[in-house]
Design an enzyme around this catalytic site. Structure first.
Site, PDB file in Angstrom:
ATOM      1  N   TYR A 118       2.894  13.810  16.188  1.00 61.30           N
ATOM      2  CA  TYR A 118       2.906  12.451  15.648  1.00 61.30           C
ATOM      3  C   TYR A 118       1.546  11.814  15.898  1.00 61.30           C
ATOM      4  O   TYR A 118       1.191  11.475  17.027  1.00 61.30           O
ATOM      5  CB  TYR A 118       4.004  11.604  16.294  1.00 61.30           C
ATOM      6  CG  TYR A 118       5.417  12.104  16.064  1.00 61.30           C
ATOM      7  CD1 TYR A 118       5.709  13.015  15.064  1.00 61.30           C
ATOM      8  CD2 TYR A 118       6.459  11.642  16.861  1.00 61.30           C
ATOM      9  CE1 TYR A 118       7.010  13.469  14.867  1.00 61.30           C
ATOM     10  CE2 TYR A 118       7.763  12.081  16.668  1.00 61.30           C
ATOM     11  CZ  TYR A 118       8.027  12.997  15.672  1.00 61.30           C
ATOM     12  OH  TYR A 118       9.312  13.441  15.491  1.00 61.30           O
ATOM     13  N   HIS A 122       9.523  21.989  18.165  1.00 58.28           N
ATOM     14  CA  HIS A 122       9.621  21.084  17.018  1.00 58.28           C
ATOM     15  C   HIS A 122      10.109  21.792  15.757  1.00 58.28           C
ATOM     16  O   HIS A 122      10.929  21.265  15.006  1.00 58.28           O
ATOM     17  CB  HIS A 122       8.259  20.438  16.755  1.00 58.28           C
ATOM     18  CG  HIS A 122       8.342  19.110  16.092  1.00 58.28           C
ATOM     19  ND1 HIS A 122       7.394  18.128  16.247  1.00 58.28           N
ATOM     20  CD2 HIS A 122       9.276  18.568  15.260  1.00 58.28           C
ATOM     21  CE1 HIS A 122       7.727  17.063  15.544  1.00 58.28           C
ATOM     22  NE2 HIS A 122       8.865  17.312  14.937  1.00 58.28           N
ATOM     23  N   SER A 137      16.395  10.676  11.808  1.00 60.17           N
ATOM     24  CA  SER A 137      16.601  10.029  10.500  1.00 60.17           C
ATOM     25  C   SER A 137      18.064   9.656  10.300  1.00 60.17           C
ATOM     26  O   SER A 137      18.649   9.924   9.237  1.00 60.17           O
ATOM     27  CB  SER A 137      16.120  10.932   9.365  1.00 60.17           C
ATOM     28  OG  SER A 137      14.731  11.103   9.413  1.00 60.17           O
ATOM     29  N   PRO A 138      18.700   9.014  11.287  1.00 59.50           N
ATOM     30  CA  PRO A 138      20.132   8.696  11.157  1.00 59.50           C
ATOM     31  C   PRO A 138      20.415   7.622  10.117  1.00 59.50           C
ATOM     32  O   PRO A 138      21.573   7.438   9.730  1.00 59.50           O
ATOM     33  CB  PRO A 138      20.507   8.213  12.564  1.00 59.50           C
ATOM     34  CG  PRO A 138      19.234   7.635  13.100  1.00 59.50           C
ATOM     35  CD  PRO A 138      18.150   8.526  12.578  1.00 59.50           C
ATOM     36  N   LEU A 139      19.361   6.945   9.654  1.00 57.94           N
ATOM     37  CA  LEU A 139      19.532   5.914   8.631  1.00 57.94           C
ATOM     38  C   LEU A 139      18.964   6.363   7.284  1.00 57.94           C
ATOM     39  O   LEU A 139      18.656   5.535   6.423  1.00 57.94           O
ATOM     40  CB  LEU A 139      18.858   4.606   9.090  1.00 57.94           C
ATOM     41  CG  LEU A 139      19.439   4.000  10.366  1.00 57.94           C
ATOM     42  CD1 LEU A 139      18.642   2.783  10.801  1.00 57.94           C
ATOM     43  CD2 LEU A 139      20.912   3.633  10.163  1.00 57.94           C
ATOM     44  N   GLY A 140      18.828   7.673   7.106  1.00 52.91           N
ATOM     45  CA  GLY A 140      18.326   8.176   5.838  1.00 52.91           C
ATOM     46  C   GLY A 140      16.949   7.634   5.500  1.00 52.91           C
ATOM     47  O   GLY A 140      16.683   7.248   4.362  1.00 52.91           O
ATOM     48  N   ARG A 141      16.072   7.619   6.520  1.00 52.75           N
ATOM     49  CA  ARG A 141      14.711   7.089   6.353  1.00 52.75           C
ATOM     50  C   ARG A 141      14.736   5.669   5.786  1.00 52.75           C
ATOM     51  O   ARG A 141      13.907   5.289   4.964  1.00 52.75           O
ATOM     52  CB  ARG A 141      13.863   8.034   5.483  1.00 52.75           C
ATOM     53  CG  ARG A 141      13.763   9.415   6.098  1.00 52.75           C
ATOM     54  CD  ARG A 141      12.937  10.387   5.254  1.00 52.75           C
ATOM     55  NE  ARG A 141      12.965  11.698   5.901  1.00 52.75           N
ATOM     56  CZ  ARG A 141      13.912  12.617   5.706  1.00 52.75           C
ATOM     57  NH1 ARG A 141      14.889  12.361   4.868  1.00 52.75           N
ATOM     58  NH2 ARG A 141      13.892  13.771   6.336  1.00 52.75           N
ATOM     59  N   GLY A 142      15.719   4.906   6.255  1.00 53.06           N
ATOM     60  CA  GLY A 142      15.837   3.502   5.872  1.00 53.06           C
ATOM     61  C   GLY A 142      16.748   3.242   4.693  1.00 53.06           C
ATOM     62  O   GLY A 142      17.162   2.102   4.462  1.00 53.06           O
ATOM     63  N   PHE A 143      17.085   4.282   3.933  1.00 55.63           N
ATOM     64  CA  PHE A 143      17.878   4.097   2.717  1.00 55.63           C
ATOM     65  C   PHE A 143      19.253   3.522   3.015  1.00 55.63           C
ATOM     66  O   PHE A 143      19.748   2.651   2.291  1.00 55.63           O
ATOM     67  CB  PHE A 143      18.015   5.440   1.992  1.00 55.63           C
ATOM     68  CG  PHE A 143      18.411   5.317   0.542  1.00 55.63           C
ATOM     69  CD1 PHE A 143      17.454   5.350  -0.458  1.00 55.63           C
ATOM     70  CD2 PHE A 143      19.747   5.188   0.169  1.00 55.63           C
ATOM     71  CE1 PHE A 143      17.816   5.255  -1.797  1.00 55.63           C
ATOM     72  CE2 PHE A 143      20.122   5.086  -1.157  1.00 55.63           C
ATOM     73  CZ  PHE A 143      19.144   5.111  -2.153  1.00 55.63           C
TER      74      PHE A 143
END
Length: 331
Positions: free
Chosen positions: A59, A127, A206-212
């Site tokens: 990162y 990773h 990404s539990p929020l679907g990258r914000g979606f």
């Protein structure tokens, strides 16, 4: 905050903090970040009882670990710091391939310890699986660092069930980190059951679907120029509207409970088992506080059924990554 256990005895907050958006892979990966606000977000997370903080060598590269290191200075007690290795870097500092050779593992570990300003890494993940290095050799090298006191627990990221079995035969694997959310459920078929069979905890990124899944993004125009998601297949013009149908159900349930869409998406994940510890990413205190409140949201059986029907396994439109990145997962 509530707490859960990864593997046999690594106690962590039920929700961790994904630190990648604070200084991620490339500039403005999820919109621009402000360093002072990012550090304040980590400090606020600690105040809220969050103990699991997730970063990685790649990162930035490197600068995310340095930021986390500055933020936790003087606050290290009881924190579980997770980072990852597994890439090779060219002279220009850019990623030039995967590398899980023992020599690179040791180099990465030493560098991460220095950048984070800590004596021991609590959870050290591979990773991405290196197809050129037997996983037994990789985990053997990681286990040597455990014996030296430089690591506490070992983890894998985006590994297949077969790879996890081979790894666990060498040394206990406390956690497997892979993408998991209402719009990415493929791990439920084989990988999550294997984790449970082996006593390995599961950490969804990404539990929020990258914000979606938050419902805050209603069109591609909501994404700033240069945002990584403009090239995400699931955010593409041909898939966007279809995937909004999932969000419509999330919003309806959120309204019924008087909570946010993000809290519903995270509460659904938390309801999948006490061995599941999502790490929503945040770079601002406001979004952090909203996400962490999900630990208090109790979805009904009817809510869970409605979400399962709206977002069945394999039902999301489009692959989760483009071709090159898809070739690096589930190995």
């Amino acid at each position: 905050m509530k707490y859960r256990t990864l593997g046999p005895d690594l106690t962590v907050s039920a929700l961790g903090l994904g630190c990648m958006p604070m200084a991620g892979v490339g500039a403005n990966m999820y919109g621009a970040a402000n360093e002072a606000e990012s550090i304040a977000t980590i400090h606020r997370a600690i105040e809220l009882g969050v103990t699991l903080f997730d970063t990685a060598e790649v990162y930035g590269p490197l600068i995310n670990e340095e930021l986390v290191g500055r933020a936790i200075r003087g606050k290290r007690d009881r924190l579980v710091i997770a980072t990852k290795f597994g890439f090779r870097f060219g002279d220009d500092g850019k990623v030039s391939g995967v590398d899980s050779t023992p020599a690179n593992i040791r180099r990465a570990c030493e560098g991460s310890l220095q950048r984070l300003g800590i004596d021991t890494i609590d959870l050290f993940y591979q990773h991405r699986v290196d197809p050129n290095v037997p996983i037994e050799d990789t985990v053997g090298a990681m286990a040597e660092l455990v014996r030296e006191g430089k690591l506490r627990f070992l983890g894998l990221s985006e590994a297949s069930a077969a790879t996890l079995r081979k790894a666990a035969a060498v040394h206990p694997i406390a956690a497997l980190q892979s993408e998991y959310s209402l719009w990415e459920r493929d791990i439920e078929e084989e990988i999550l059951p294997t984790c449970r069979e082996l006593g390995t905890g599961f950490v969804p990124y990404s539990p929020l679907g990258r914000g979606f899944l938050t419902g805050q993004i209603t069109s591609r125009d909501d994404l700033p120029e240069g945002d990584y998601r403009r090239n995400d297949p699931r955010y593409s013009e041909e898939n966007f509207a279809e995937n909004l149908k999932i969000v419509d159900v999330v919003k309806r349930i959120a309204a019924a409970h008087g909570v946010s869409g993000a809290q519903v998406a995270l509460a659904w994940l938390l309801a999948q088992g006490d061995d599941v510890v999502p790490i929503p990413g945040s770079k601002r205190r406001a979004t952090l506080e909203d996400s962490m409140a999900a630990v208090e949201v109790s979805l009904t059986a009817e809510d869970l059924t409605a979400l399962d029907r709206a977002a069945p396994r394999g039902g999301t439109a489009g692959p989760r990554y483009g071709g090159p990145m898809m070739k690096m997962v589930r190995l």
